[in-house]
Write a protein that holds these residues in place. Structure first.
Motif, short mmCIF file in Angstrom:
data_model
loop_
_atom_site.label_atom_id
_atom_site.label_comp_id
_atom_site.label_asym_id
_atom_site.label_seq_id
_atom_site.Cartn_x
_atom_site.Cartn_y
_atom_site.Cartn_z
N ARG A 316 0.83 -1.21 0.00
CA ARG A 316 0.00 0.00 0.00
C ARG A 316 0.87 1.27 0.00
O ARG A 316 0.56 2.23 -0.71
CB ARG A 316 -0.92 -0.01 1.22
CG ARG A 316 -1.93 1.12 1.24
CD ARG A 316 -2.88 1.04 0.08
NE ARG A 316 -3.73 2.23 -0.04
CZ ARG A 316 -4.13 2.75 -1.17
NH1 ARG A 316 -3.78 2.21 -2.31
NH2 ARG A 316 -4.89 3.82 -1.18
N ILE A 320 0.85 4.18 -2.94
CA ILE A 320 0.58 5.59 -2.69
C ILE A 320 1.74 6.46 -3.15
O ILE A 320 1.55 7.51 -3.78
CB ILE A 320 0.30 5.81 -1.19
CG1 ILE A 320 -1.03 5.13 -0.81
CG2 ILE A 320 0.25 7.30 -0.85
CD1 ILE A 320 -1.33 5.17 0.67
N LEU A 423 -5.03 5.94 -5.22
CA LEU A 423 -4.92 6.79 -4.04
C LEU A 423 -6.15 6.66 -3.15
O LEU A 423 -6.05 6.78 -1.91
CB LEU A 423 -4.72 8.25 -4.46
CG LEU A 423 -3.38 8.58 -5.12
CD1 LEU A 423 -3.37 10.01 -5.63
CD2 LEU A 423 -2.23 8.35 -4.14
#
Length: 508
Positions: A316, A320, A423
């Motif tokens: 993750r 991002i 996002l």
């Protein structure tokens, strides 16, 4: 469509195929023949492998030496604002022999000198060089080496990784062209039933790892649906191997009993021919099977392929960081593409496509609009022209696509806004591609394992043939990704996506 169940007569093996008969004239002690390792095909492949390893070792060591030298020069310029070109080289020679040895050992251990189809990609290069850096720093600190600055290590790591990655990518491109120009081929025979042999050939494509297939024929019970010259039934394999120079036998193991497979392998290995077995979907699913004790019959529990704890956090955070960078640095390109879309045809710049994502929940996947505003209303009239396999809907010359849209699709630029979905946590950079609702409702139950993870902007579909593969083969790629995921696999897929996009493989 599900295959009909076999009748008892169909399921029973034919008497003539119960055992493989020896090839005519092949009777005698098997030790009297030439060893398989000395067969012409094995010797040829061994020489090719040796040349490949030597070439890669040379490129890796050249990239290591050049990367370390550039890092030393940059450090010299930073502190001295000038450079005496021989001084950095003198400093490099103190460490270069040690680094070369450690690099070769680590690269070998991580499979970077394996055969082309098994060789690690750019992600493996980065992880291997990171380990080399750690080992070098540990050795230097342990021996009391006077480091003047530790900033040299990450600088050298980045430069060396880029150089070795570029050298290896160039090597792959050049050697693929050389192999094609020199006529290198994998001479193969497919073994199985007609329908399964035809499906296997479609899934294999024209080649693997830069070497094209030359399909000599097939071993099958009959000629129906095979699409290749049938060289005989199963009992003819020894005779076929005796008279036909081959590199591989590729077998659909769902068509044979275990004993028959063992006999096929034995005959092939006597002739120095490799045997490749195409796995069933259940074998891919049970790759991470966990034995459950206490049962009269051995049972395996399938663990769900979810990413948890540290692995999920790393993925993750990576998503991002990369997505935010694309948004910031790509803003001028975004504005230019938006203007082109708006000027080309009436309608919104962005198109929110209803897709099915994690947990089989719908979400709006963002894309630059590539079709006219009434495209959805016109799809029903075009269903008969669908050119994709299974539930997918694709038409090469879709009349609903605008002129700017064709350019965007050709280079996959219409997909860029999906970083906003990343996002928002609706997608990942790498994962199974999300399907439209129209395609999702046509899935079979076994397909739906792919919805246990976040869908991705790119994935193994995009770097492994895309729309040329059947839908079941695409789902099997998703299963492979789920069972073998790592952050380095993500990086490798991302590194291969750009060449796949530029080559426009399957993009329309």
């Amino acid at each position: 469509m599900a295959k009909p169940a076999l009748t008892a007569q169909e399921a029973a093996p034919a008497p003539s195929a119960s055992r493989l008969e020896p090839a005519p004239g092949s009777a005698g002690d098997i030790r009297s023949g030439r060893p398989a390792v000395l067969s012409r095909s094995v010797v040829r492949l061994s020489l090719r492998r040796a040349a490949s390893i030597v070439s890669l070792v040379f490129l890796d060591l050249a990239g290591l030496a050049l990367g370390l030298y550039i890092a030393l020069v940059l450090r010299w310029l930073y502190y001295q604002h000038t450079v005496l070109w021989g001084v950095p080289w003198k400093a490099e020679t103190n460490w270069l022999p040690f680094l070369m040895l450690v690099t070769l050992l680590v690269f070998w251990r991580n499979g970077l000198y394996a055969q082309r189809e098994f060789r690690g990609g750019f992600g493996s290069v980065i992880s291997s060089l990171a380990l080399v850096t750690v080992l070098a720093l540990a050795f230097g600190l342990g021996t009391g080496y006077p480091f003047h600055t530790f900033g040299l290590a990450p600088t050298a790591l980045v430069i060396t990784a880029l150089l070795i990655g570029a050298f290896r990518a160039s090597y792959d491109v050049v050697t693929k062209d050389v192999l094609r120009l020199t006529g290198a081929r994998r001479r193969a025979v497919l073994v199985g039933r007609g329908e399964n042999v035809a499906q296997l050939r479609r899934a294999l494509g024209v080649g693997r790892s830069g070497i094209d297939y030359a399909f000599v024929g097939a071993i099958a019970p009959d000629e129906e649906g095979v699409g290749l010259p049938v060289l005989g039934r199963l009992e003819a394999i020894p005779a076929v191997l005796a008279r036909t120079p081959l590199d591989e036998l590729i077998v659909t193991d769902s068509d044979f009993e275990e004993r028959e497979l063992l006999e096929i392998v034995e005959h092939a290995h006597r002739r120095g021919v490799k045997v490749r077995i195409a796995p069933k979907t259940t074998e891919i699913l049970t790759q991470r099977g966990e034995y459950v004790p206490g049962q009269g019959l051995p049972l395996f529990e399938l663990r769900p392929p979810t990413f948890a704890a540290a692995q999920w956090a790393a993925k993750r955070a990576f998503d991002i960081a990369v997505s935010a960078t694309i948004v910031v640095l790509g803003l001028p390109l975004w504005l230019a593409l938006a203007a082109a879309v708006k000027l080309d045809s009436a309608g919104p710049v962005l198109y929110r496509d209803r897709r099915v994502g994690l947990g089989e929940r719908e979400f709006g996947m963002l894309k630059f609009r590539t079709m006219y505003a009434d495209a959805a209303d016109r799809q029903a009239a075009l269903e008969a022209a669908n050119e994709a396999h299974g539930p997918l809907f694709k038409i090469k010359n879709d009349p609903r696509v605008t002129s700017v849209g064709r350019i965007l699709r050709k280079y996959s630029l219409d997909e860029v806004p999906q970083v906003l979905n990343v996002l928002r946590g609706e997608m990942s950079l790498v994962g199974p591609r999300p399907l439209p609702v129209r395609d999702f409702v046509q899935l079979e139950p076994w397909h739906r394992k792919r919805y246990l993870v976040l869908p991705g902007m790119t994935g193994l579909w995009q770097v492994s043939g895309r729309i040329e593969l059947s839908f079941d083969d695409l789902v099997r790629l998703d299963f492979y990704y789920l069972e073998n995921w790592s952050i380095w696999l993500d990086i490798t897929i991302l590194a291969k996506t750009l060449p796949a996009v530029l080559a426009r493989r399957g993009a329309y």
